[in-house]
Scaffold this active site. Structure first.
Site, short mmCIF file in Angstrom:
data_model
loop_
_atom_site.label_atom_id
_atom_site.label_comp_id
_atom_site.label_asym_id
_atom_site.label_seq_id
_atom_site.Cartn_x
_atom_site.Cartn_y
_atom_site.Cartn_z
N ARG A 46 0.54 -1.67 0.45
CA ARG A 46 0.15 -0.26 0.08
C ARG A 46 0.63 1.29 0.07
NH1 ARG A 46 -1.82 1.65 4.41
NH2 ARG A 46 -2.72 -0.47 4.83
N TYR A 98 -15.30 16.25 -17.42
CA TYR A 98 -15.41 14.42 -16.78
C TYR A 98 -16.44 14.12 -16.05
CZ TYR A 98 -14.54 10.01 -16.74
OH TYR A 98 -15.33 8.52 -16.14
N ASP A 170 -6.78 18.20 -15.24
CA ASP A 170 -6.32 17.28 -15.97
C ASP A 170 -6.34 16.85 -17.32
OD1 ASP A 170 -7.08 15.05 -17.27
OD2 ASP A 170 -9.29 14.68 -15.82
N LYS A 195 -6.55 5.75 -20.05
CA LYS A 195 -6.81 6.47 -21.46
C LYS A 195 -5.50 6.18 -22.35
CE LYS A 195 -11.07 7.15 -19.84
NZ LYS A 195 -11.77 8.41 -19.18
C1 LIG Z 1 -12.04 8.84 -18.20
C2 LIG Z 1 -11.48 10.28 -17.06
C3 LIG Z 1 -11.12 10.49 -16.00
C4 LIG Z 1 -11.46 8.91 -14.49
O1 LIG Z 1 -10.55 8.14 -14.90
P1 LIG Z 1 -11.11 6.43 -14.70
O2 LIG Z 1 -9.76 5.96 -14.88
O3 LIG Z 1 -11.87 6.72 -15.61
O4 LIG Z 1 -11.45 6.25 -13.54
C5 LIG Z 1 -10.85 11.72 -15.26
N1 LIG Z 1 -10.90 12.80 -16.56
C6 LIG Z 1 -10.58 12.51 -17.98
C7 LIG Z 1 -10.56 13.56 -18.36
C8 LIG Z 1 -11.36 10.92 -17.88
O5 LIG Z 1 -11.26 11.32 -19.17
#
Ligand SMILES: *Cc1c(COP(=O)(O)O)cnc(C)c1O
Length: 378
Positions: A46, A98, A170, A195
């Site tokens: 962890r 998002y 982000d 992604k």
């Molecule tokens: C998919 C996404 C998230 C969330 O991520 P997960 O891996 O699905 O939890 C956050 N920000 C953006 C821009 C995303 O496309």
């Protein structure tokens, strides 16, 4: 080292005792101490794990941060980042976010006493007018999801420094291959590693990358306290994905450019949201702060019937949630990512029954265009 080399060799001198070329998957929850008074590099997964730490050093090098932490999803990364706030703190965030981040902010963080203003962050004077004495964080997505609005990170960073506010970005849509928020003045970068970084739609992951030790220590403290770290096998998968990040992004960028320009010529497509168009709002900013346009395109088609026909009739593109992988996907934001938004709010933004979001993959671009053409016209 240049970026493409860092994707493979950020941790050049950290070979394990076997000299494995690929970081070994260290599938162990705990580690045996070498002696009673001997410091061991690892104690419990962890806190840290060799496979995950290797990946964290890679991401840290790619974003140019002080430290990076890997989590089991992008949402965990955002949740942990929001733990740096306390009740009565105020956050200014991009209004086109998002969907999962919006749900977290509106339904969890607000209930815990954090205040939010969701605004068009491309409007810098508007941001400044919203700053209050308790504003602690400005939270950006640029380009935003799914309306592809562009915010000038450097200009927002200047505001943040002037008012002693932290800047969170982000960076999922463009990745550090194209855009490096920390170099532009951000304090904390978030990724959904699910992604483009992972890139193969086979593992969930999230990252938080910090600019300085003070923030890094706080995030590490919360992460080791809460849990939610990325598992060793998934760390391996994401690291494997990152090795090819630049060549995937180059292909995706080229494909998306051609597809967006083709979509623009279709009489049945009413609007194309794509940051690579010369006349797109914020195009000058994206040229300044990003080396590429990425692979995301949103469209508004002429009718609800056509939107549904496209989703039904595409053969190479898949009707599926998510983005950023090698496979091209189409989503229906109204039904999927933004289904939780109140109808009026969604419609006001233009996310209606005619609105689709496309994530371009690495297939042959002529095949992708033919696939769309047949789904639209035949
Ligand atoms: C998919 C996404 C998230 C969330 O991520 P997960 O891996 O699905 O939890 C956050 N920000 C953006 C821009 C995303 O496309």
């Amino acid at each position: 080292m240049k970026f493409e080399t860092l994707c493979l060799h950020a941790d050049l001198n950290e070979k394990d005792e076997w000299g494995t070329l690929t970081q070994a998957i260290c599938q162990s929850a705990t580690f045996v101490h070498k002696g009673v008074d001997v410091d061991s590099p690892y104690s419990y997964s962890r806190l840290s794990n060799p496979t995950r730490s290797h990946l964290e050093r890679t991401i840290c090098a790619l974003e140019g941060g002080y430290a990076a932490y890997a989590f089991s999803s992008g949402m965990t990364a955002i949740t942990v980042s929001m733990m740096l706030l306390k009740p009565n703190d105020h956050v200014i965030a991009t209004n086109d976010l998002y969907g999962g981040a919006l749900r977290l902010f509106n339904n969890v963080n607000k209930a815990n006493g954090i205040e939010f203003d969701f605004i068009d962050t491309s409007n810098i004077p508007l941001i400044e007018s919203k700053i209050k004495p308790n504003t602690r964080v400005i939270y950006l997505e640029t380009p935003s999801n799914p309306l592809m609005q562009i915010t000038d990170i450097e200009e927002v960073a200047k505001l943040c420094h002037k008012h002693n506010i932290l800047l969170y970005v982000d960076n999922t849509f463009l990745t550090p291959y194209y855009q490096k928020p920390l170099e532009l003045g951000a304090d904390l970068v978030i990724h959904s590693g699910t992604k483009y970084l992972g890139g193969h739609n086979d593992a969930l992951a999230g990252f938080v990358v910090l600019k300085n030790k003070e923030l890094a220590d706080k995030v590490l403290y919360y992460s080791k306290t809460i849990g939610g770290q990325l598992a060793p096998f998934d760390s391996f998968l994401i690291e494997r994905g990152i090795k090819t990040l630049p060549i995937r992004m180059d292909r995706i960028n080229d494909n998306a450019y051609k597809i967006a320009n083709w979509l623009r010529t279709c009489n049945k497509i009413k609007k194309v949201y794509y940051v690579g168009f010369d006349d797109y709002k914020g195009h000058d900013i994206i040229l300044k702060q990003s080396k590429g346009y990425g692979g995301m395109i949103s469209i508004e088609v002429e009718s609800e019937e056509l939107a549904k026909k496209i989703l039904r009739d595409v053969k190479i593109f898949q009707y599926a949630e998510s983005l950023g992988g090698v496979d091209s996907l189409i989503t229906y934001p109204m039904r999927q990512t933004h289904a939780d938004l109140p109808k009026e709010e969604r419609e006001a933004k233009g996310i209606n029954e005619r609105f689709l979001r496309i994530s371009v993959g690495i297939e042959n671009v002529d095949d992708l265009i033919s696939d769309l053409k047949e789904a639209i016209y035949e």
